[in-house]
Write a protein that holds these residues in place. Structure first.
Motif, PDB file in Angstrom:
ATOM      1  N   LEU A   1     -78.364-112.415 -10.060  1.00 19.64           N
ATOM      2  CA  LEU A   1     -78.050-111.507 -11.160  1.00 19.64           C
ATOM      3  C   LEU A   1     -77.148-112.222 -12.163  1.00 19.64           C
ATOM      4  O   LEU A   1     -76.347-113.087 -11.789  1.00 19.64           O
ATOM      5  N   ASP A   2     -77.268-111.854 -13.426  1.00 23.75           N
ATOM      6  CA  ASP A   2     -76.385-112.402 -14.447  1.00 23.75           C
ATOM      7  C   ASP A   2     -74.979-111.847 -14.247  1.00 23.75           C
ATOM      8  O   ASP A   2     -74.802-110.639 -14.053  1.00 23.75           O
ATOM      9  N   PHE A   3     -73.992-112.732 -14.303  1.00 19.59           N
ATOM     10  CA  PHE A   3     -72.609-112.319 -14.097  1.00 19.59           C
ATOM     11  C   PHE A   3     -71.802-112.573 -15.359  1.00 19.59           C
ATOM     12  O   PHE A   3     -71.815-113.660 -15.917  1.00 19.59           O
ATOM     13  N   GLY A   4     -71.116-111.550 -15.801  1.00 21.66           N
ATOM     14  CA  GLY A   4     -70.243-111.650 -16.966  1.00 21.66           C
ATOM     15  C   GLY A   4     -69.347-110.436 -17.011  1.00 21.66           C
ATOM     16  O   GLY A   4     -69.359-109.595 -16.106  1.00 21.66           O
TER      17      GLY A   4
ATOM     18  N   ASN B 252     -69.537-102.859 -15.033  1.00 26.39           N
ATOM     19  CA  ASN B 252     -70.531-101.958 -14.456  1.00 26.39           C
ATOM     20  C   ASN B 252     -70.384-101.901 -12.941  1.00 26.39           C
ATOM     21  O   ASN B 252     -70.365-100.825 -12.332  1.00 26.39           O
ATOM     22  N   PHE B 253     -70.268-103.070 -12.333  1.00 24.92           N
ATOM     23  CA  PHE B 253     -70.094-103.143 -10.887  1.00 24.92           C
ATOM     24  C   PHE B 253     -68.803-102.458 -10.458  1.00 24.92           C
ATOM     25  O   PHE B 253     -68.779-101.696  -9.481  1.00 24.92           O
TER      26      PHE B 253
ATOM     27  N   VAL C 199     -67.346-111.034  -5.993  1.00 23.73           N
ATOM     28  CA  VAL C 199     -68.436-110.402  -6.747  1.00 23.73           C
ATOM     29  C   VAL C 199     -69.295-111.450  -7.444  1.00 23.73           C
ATOM     30  O   VAL C 199     -70.520-111.322  -7.504  1.00 23.73           O
ATOM     31  N   ALA C 200     -68.676-112.510  -7.955  1.00 22.34           N
ATOM     32  CA  ALA C 200     -69.456-113.585  -8.581  1.00 22.34           C
ATOM     33  C   ALA C 200     -70.415-114.205  -7.572  1.00 22.34           C
ATOM     34  O   ALA C 200     -71.582-114.487  -7.889  1.00 22.34           O
ATOM     35  N   ASP C 201     -69.949-114.398  -6.330  1.00 22.04           N
ATOM     36  CA  ASP C 201     -70.826-114.937  -5.282  1.00 22.04           C
ATOM     37  C   ASP C 201     -71.954-113.969  -4.958  1.00 22.04           C
ATOM     38  O   ASP C 201     -73.099-114.381  -4.725  1.00 22.04           O
TER      39      ASP C 201
ATOM     40  N   THR D 214     -79.453-103.635  -7.242  1.00 20.92           N
ATOM     41  CA  THR D 214     -80.578-104.455  -6.768  1.00 20.92           C
ATOM     42  C   THR D 214     -81.660-103.595  -6.131  1.00 20.92           C
ATOM     43  O   THR D 214     -82.445-104.088  -5.329  1.00 20.92           O
ATOM     44  N   ASP D 215     -81.673-102.325  -6.474  1.00 16.31           N
ATOM     45  CA  ASP D 215     -82.677-101.394  -5.937  1.00 16.31           C
ATOM     46  C   ASP D 215     -82.673-101.358  -4.415  1.00 16.31           C
ATOM     47  O   ASP D 215     -83.716-101.305  -3.763  1.00 16.31           O
TER      48      ASP D 215
END
Length: 230
Positions: free
Chosen positions: A60-63, A69-70, A51-53, A31-32
């Motif tokens: 942010l798109d979550f998938g 990546n996270f 992490v979804a929260d 998120t810079d």
């Protein structure tokens, strides 16, 4: 055969905030460096749900790809933060695990909301990893619901052991939150609740665990829950 499925954070150890800080740093890179205040609960939840929260919080798109990546960033930061944070193994834990580990009639597994790689790092850092077979248990990589993680752990046990060895009367979940009590009940297990996390013994007592401890210092009393099977 007795089966003991342990939670990690607040039950076996306290990382001194290393996990939360590693998550904050990982999401900061996505998120810079945004410092939008987070008000997301951690205790008793799976890392996937947390992490979804976080992703929703930052819109942010979550998938699965985003999670991978996270996770790569999180694990890198967690390894660093564990070495910098004032964590500790909680009272009585090492003696309890050492005793159970050497018994042939006890299976030690994990039932935790941690990502599996996060669980490995934490337990290795505190020299507790040798007590556990990571193939036996449930982790927070796939399911947001902790009850589902418990079901995964139970099915994993059945797959790796003869089903007749898994006696519900001797299946125990050990944790420090109401969610540990709830997920234990979801698989028909008995539950040890320990007040070494953010919940007091009075708060945990409201959820009627089978055994309630302030900590694991009274090891001999705890071991009476798992009498030797000849």
């Amino acid at each position: 055969m007795h089966v003991c499925l342990f939670d990690i954070d607040g039950t076996l150890l306290n990382t001194g905030g290393a996990g939360a800080l590693a998550m904050e740093r990982a999401v900061g890179e996505l998120t810079d460096g945004s410092d939008r205040p987070l008000d997301i609960p951690y205790a008793g939840r799976t890392d996937r749900a947390i992490v979804a929260d976080i992703f929703r919080h930052y819109e942010l798109d979550f998938g699965d790809a985003a999670l991978r990546n996270f996770l790569g960033r999180y694990v890198e930061h967690l390894d660093e933060m564990l070495g910098q944070s004032p964590g500790l193994v909680l009272p009585g834990v090492e003696r309890l695990l050492a005793h159970l580990h050497q018994r042939e009639d006890v299976i030690l597994g994990l039932l935790t909301g941690n990502f599996i790689e996060g669980a490995r790092l934490k337990l290795r850092h505190y020299h507790l990893d040798a007590y556990f077979d990571f193939a036996l248990g449930g982790f927070g990589d796939t399911h947001a619901d902790r009850d589902e993680v418990a079901r995964v752990a139970f099915n994993t046990l059945k797959a790796h052991r003869h089903p007749e060895q898994i006696d519900l009367r001797r299946l125990w979940v050990i944790g420090d939150t109401p969610a540990d009590v709830k997920c234990g009940r979801a698989i028909g297990a008995k539950v040890v609740a320990v007040a070494t996390g953010v919940y007091s013994s009075d708060q945990l007592a409201e959820h009627a665990p089978d055994y309630l401890a302030e900590d694991f210092e009274a090891v001999d009393e705890l071991l009476e829950l798992w009498p030797a099977i000849g």
